[in-house]
Design a protein around this motif. Structure first.
Motif, short mmCIF file in Angstrom:
data_model
loop_
_atom_site.label_atom_id
_atom_site.label_comp_id
_atom_site.label_asym_id
_atom_site.label_seq_id
_atom_site.Cartn_x
_atom_site.Cartn_y
_atom_site.Cartn_z
N ARG A 16 39.81 31.36 41.65
CA ARG A 16 40.26 32.38 40.72
C ARG A 16 41.68 32.76 41.07
N GLN A 17 42.37 33.30 40.09
CA GLN A 17 43.75 33.70 40.32
C GLN A 17 43.84 35.21 40.42
N LEU A 23 47.69 43.84 48.16
CA LEU A 23 46.43 43.92 47.43
C LEU A 23 46.47 42.92 46.29
N GLY A 24 45.30 42.63 45.74
CA GLY A 24 45.23 41.71 44.61
C GLY A 24 44.17 42.16 43.63
N VAL A 25 44.38 41.74 42.38
CA VAL A 25 43.43 42.02 41.33
C VAL A 25 43.33 40.78 40.46
N ASP A 26 42.14 40.52 39.94
CA ASP A 26 41.91 39.33 39.13
C ASP A 26 42.88 39.30 37.95
N ILE A 27 43.53 38.17 37.76
CA ILE A 27 44.56 38.05 36.73
C ILE A 27 43.99 38.27 35.32
N MET A 28 42.72 38.01 35.13
CA MET A 28 42.11 38.17 33.81
C MET A 28 42.00 39.64 33.40
N ALA A 29 42.10 40.55 34.35
CA ALA A 29 42.03 41.98 34.04
C ALA A 29 43.40 42.56 33.68
N ILE A 30 44.47 41.83 33.97
CA ILE A 30 45.84 42.33 33.75
C ILE A 30 46.21 42.17 32.28
N ARG A 31 46.73 43.24 31.69
CA ARG A 31 47.21 43.18 30.30
C ARG A 31 48.73 43.17 30.25
N GLU A 32 49.36 43.91 31.16
CA GLU A 32 50.82 43.87 31.25
C GLU A 32 51.27 44.57 32.51
N ILE A 73 51.42 35.40 41.91
CA ILE A 73 50.08 34.97 41.50
C ILE A 73 49.61 33.98 42.55
N VAL A 74 48.40 34.20 43.06
CA VAL A 74 47.83 33.28 44.04
C VAL A 74 46.48 32.78 43.54
N THR A 112 42.78 35.48 52.65
CA THR A 112 43.96 35.14 53.44
C THR A 112 44.74 34.07 52.69
N VAL A 113 46.01 34.37 52.45
CA VAL A 113 46.90 33.42 51.79
C VAL A 113 48.09 33.24 52.71
N ASP A 114 48.29 31.99 53.14
CA ASP A 114 49.32 31.70 54.13
C ASP A 114 49.08 32.60 55.33
N ASP A 115 50.02 33.47 55.64
CA ASP A 115 49.85 34.32 56.82
C ASP A 115 49.60 35.78 56.48
N ARG A 116 49.23 36.05 55.22
CA ARG A 116 49.00 37.45 54.84
C ARG A 116 47.56 37.69 54.39
N MET A 117 47.09 38.87 54.68
CA MET A 117 45.75 39.29 54.29
C MET A 117 45.88 40.09 53.00
#
Length: 150
Positions: A3-4, A15-24, A94-95, A122-127
């Motif tokens: 998932r992105q 922090l991250g949130v699912d890209i499908m929830a983003i509107r703008e 976007i990850v 964990t993406v690369d060296d960041r949580m």
């Protein structure tokens, strides 16, 4: 399965949130305060004729009140059938996260913020703390109804 996520900064945290929830993603604009709403509801803004409740994510997570400036942004997310605005410091990137790379939250006792998180990635060296938007807005649905009436 993967998932992105859109990742963003809130203080020193990623922090991250699912890209499908983003509107703008929009620049910060001052919110009109509403009476008798929780402290983490900063008020409402007009989004092309739609009254949009704005949530202070830092305050909601128990990390303190945000003092918004021109460098802050509002991420507009759809939760259920309603749009909500979330104040963040900056949007990163976007990850893509594979489900097997999502880690459950460790049991560290009673922590209000952990109730709003889906897990850790964990993406690369960041949580990255992955938000559960449904849990994040549970209390403010009443406030959002007030905003619609305003």
């Amino acid at each position: 399965m993967s998932r992105q996520l859109i990742t963003f900064e809130l203080g020193e945290q990623s922090l991250g949130v699912d890209i499908m929830a983003i509107r703008e993603i929009r620049a910060w604009s001052p919110a009109t305060p509403l009476p008798n709403v929780p402290a983490h509801v900063r008020g409402v803004v007009n989004l092309r004729g739609v009254v949009l409740p704005v949530l202070d994510l830092s305050m909601r997570l128990g990390w303190g009140l945000t003092d918004p400036s021109a460098r802050h942004v509002i991420i507009v997310v759809r939760i259920g059938d309603q749009l909500q605005g979330v104040i963040v410091d900056a949007v990163n990137d976007i990850v893509t996260i594979r489900e097997e790379h999502m880690q459950p939250l460790p049991d560290v006792g009673s922590n209000e913020a952990s109730g709003f998180l889906e897990g850790l990635a964990t993406v690369d060296d960041r949580m990255i703390l992955v938000l559960d938007l449904e849990k994040l807005t549970t209390e403010i649905k009443t406030s959002a109804s007030l905003a619609e009436a305003a």
